[in-house]
Motif scaffolding. Sequence first.
Motif, PDB file in Angstrom:
ATOM      1  N   GLY A 129     -42.333 -15.787  28.985  1.00  0.00           N
ATOM      2  CA  GLY A 129     -43.226 -14.702  29.376  1.00  0.00           C
ATOM      3  C   GLY A 129     -44.037 -15.037  30.608  1.00  0.00           C
ATOM      4  O   GLY A 129     -44.196 -14.200  31.521  1.00  0.00           O
TER       5      GLY A 129
ATOM      6  N   SER B  90     -45.981  -6.733  33.415  1.00  0.00           N
ATOM      7  CA  SER B  90     -46.693  -6.287  32.215  1.00  0.00           C
ATOM      8  C   SER B  90     -45.940  -6.668  30.947  1.00  0.00           C
ATOM      9  O   SER B  90     -46.541  -7.121  29.970  1.00  0.00           O
ATOM     10  N   CYS B  91     -44.619  -6.486  30.964  1.00  0.00           N
ATOM     11  CA  CYS B  91     -43.826  -6.865  29.791  1.00  0.00           C
ATOM     12  C   CYS B  91     -43.946  -8.358  29.509  1.00  0.00           C
ATOM     13  O   CYS B  91     -44.022  -8.782  28.347  1.00  0.00           O
TER      14      CYS B  91
ATOM     15  N   PHE C 209     -47.414  -9.015  27.873  1.00  0.00           N
ATOM     16  CA  PHE C 209     -47.431  -8.550  26.483  1.00  0.00           C
ATOM     17  C   PHE C 209     -46.613  -9.483  25.585  1.00  0.00           C
ATOM     18  O   PHE C 209     -46.997  -9.759  24.444  1.00  0.00           O
ATOM     19  N   PHE C 210     -45.514 -10.002  26.124  1.00  0.00           N
ATOM     20  CA  PHE C 210     -44.637 -10.873  25.331  1.00  0.00           C
ATOM     21  C   PHE C 210     -45.319 -12.193  24.992  1.00  0.00           C
ATOM     22  O   PHE C 210     -45.384 -12.597  23.831  1.00  0.00           O
TER      23      PHE C 210
ATOM     24  N   SER D 151     -42.266 -14.858  34.216  1.00  0.00           N
ATOM     25  CA  SER D 151     -42.165 -13.570  34.899  1.00  0.00           C
ATOM     26  C   SER D 151     -43.378 -13.339  35.792  1.00  0.00           C
ATOM     27  O   SER D 151     -43.256 -12.815  36.903  1.00  0.00           O
TER      28      SER D 151
ATOM     29  N   GLY E 250     -52.567  -6.767  31.033  1.00  0.00           N
ATOM     30  CA  GLY E 250     -51.270  -6.118  31.193  1.00  0.00           C
ATOM     31  C   GLY E 250     -51.388  -4.616  31.318  1.00  0.00           C
ATOM     32  O   GLY E 250     -50.679  -3.981  32.120  1.00  0.00           O
ATOM     33  N   THR E 251     -52.307  -4.041  30.561  1.00  0.00           N
ATOM     34  CA  THR E 251     -52.537  -2.594  30.653  1.00  0.00           C
ATOM     35  C   THR E 251     -53.129  -2.217  32.011  1.00  0.00           C
ATOM     36  O   THR E 251     -52.737  -1.210  32.618  1.00  0.00           O
TER      37      THR E 251
ATOM     38  N   ILE F 188     -43.687  -3.481  36.192  1.00  0.00           N
ATOM     39  CA  ILE F 188     -43.205  -3.302  34.824  1.00  0.00           C
ATOM     40  C   ILE F 188     -42.786  -4.648  34.236  1.00  0.00           C
ATOM     41  O   ILE F 188     -43.095  -4.984  33.080  1.00  0.00           O
ATOM     42  N   ILE F 189     -42.086  -5.448  35.040  1.00  0.00           N
ATOM     43  CA  ILE F 189     -41.658  -6.772  34.580  1.00  0.00           C
ATOM     44  C   ILE F 189     -42.875  -7.647  34.288  1.00  0.00           C
ATOM     45  O   ILE F 189     -42.923  -8.375  33.284  1.00  0.00           O
TER      46      ILE F 189
ATOM     47  N   LEU G 153     -50.452  -2.093  34.704  1.00  0.00           N
ATOM     48  CA  LEU G 153     -49.656  -0.865  34.639  1.00  0.00           C
ATOM     49  C   LEU G 153     -50.375   0.323  35.282  1.00  0.00           C
ATOM     50  O   LEU G 153     -49.748   1.175  35.917  1.00  0.00           O
TER      51      LEU G 153
END
Length: 497
Positions: free
Chosen positions: A170, A136-137, A140-141, A173, A238-239, A133-134, A242
């Motif tokens: 970003g 992917s965020c 996206f960022f 991470s 990123g998708t 989750i970290i 997930l």
Amino acid sequence: MIEIWIKGGGEGESGICGHIERGCCGRGAEGEVQTLSGSMNPPPAGKSPERLAPRHKPRSLGRARVAAAGILSVGNVLNYLDRYTVAGVLLDIQQHFGVKDSGAGLLQTVFICSFMVAAPIFGYLGDRFNRKIILSCGIFFWSAITFSSSFITEQYFWLLVLSRGLVGIGEASYSTIAPTIIGDLFTKNTRTLMLSVFYFAIPLGSGLGYITGSSVKQVAGDWHWALRVSPLLGMITGTLILIFVPVAKRGNVEQLGGQLKARTSWLRDMKALLRNRSYVFSSLATSAVSFATGALGMWIPLYLHRAQVVQKTVETCSSEPCGTKDSLIFGAITCFTGFLGVITGAGATKWCRLKTQRADPLVCAVGMLGSAIFICLIFVAAKSSIVGAYVSIVGYFTSIVCVFPSSLQYVVIPTRRATAVALQSFTSHLLGDAGSPYLIGFISDLIQQSTKESPLWEFLSLGYALMLCPFVVVLGGMFFLATALFFLNDRTKAEQQ
């Protein structure tokens, strides 16, 4: 009918998971499947159920893990592609915003500073919370920020600098957490192979960054479009993370899951890492690598362009878009030498392991010391032969890609790995490429101010500033030799824990 026996939650307990047809595996509430019995009777008394465990894991599980590692490696390619797209259009950015060498170098320095500050934070989070989750965020960022920065006009150079700082957060991470997931999906030789593929994405992505920036700018006739390619690919990756990357249990493949439930505090983790001498020396060595590659990666294409201006083979760029040949060639060389360096380094390490168990740090030390020679040859050759300079660049990158970050996975216990990666990332950037691009640009501007303004002195001043790199690389080679002294002892301690 086949009975499945599992190891229960209590000590010495076992029980029947159930009866299934055609022989399949199941998972208990407190433990994992341990054996398959061909009869209706439990294992004989005194026999450990683990001895009857199947030797091979399901192929589908293995393919899923390889696919997850592949997706994570693609994400690492995009991280570095985005980072070096700016370097691929650096001359256009200087023309567009009217900034000197120090201002251009500030773009990379601000990016790295935010990256290194954010890395320890994500290291703490990565050891305690859902890692994918970290990841992917983070993707996206930085994708959203990079895309937004492509619309900045020439009056707002400070806004472009700020956006590069946010992109660094970003990307921190991803670089901090992704290798720890791979480390928990595989073990031993397979882990080393997968991490080698993951880190091969660094030269590959860097080279593609130069190529993408130059090519897209040339096709579109505007360098801003170069910053709109990686965000689109980043959103897709990123998708995929997930959806397809599993939530890997820390230490699971090493059969340490039950022993690693109790976590130590962040302060205790830091103290343990600072007492790990091979970890400390390897961090200092990678700082030297970071210093040199950060500076050379940022400035070499522009340096070679100025060399050709002095040799009167190209004209000075006075309007956008500027020439792209040097960035394209440099990008292709980075991709090729990254692959060649990984193959050469892996072969050399495998051969040296037959002679000594300290092969990894020793090969890295030899590679770094050899790369210092090639850096000096770049500056010697560039004065008269661009081809000779490119040959020297091939030699440098082939030598420097010998560094194998996978050794970090063996001297640090699983619950401390994200913190270890984050701290090493922080150190290598703080002492390395956080300041080297700006420092080189500042020294170059300082030399130009003390001389007459001319294409010759623009070329010479940047070359004199870059001569700082070989001295730092030699120092890094010495640190790798120091790492070799303590590597075996620290690896044994980690295995015992």
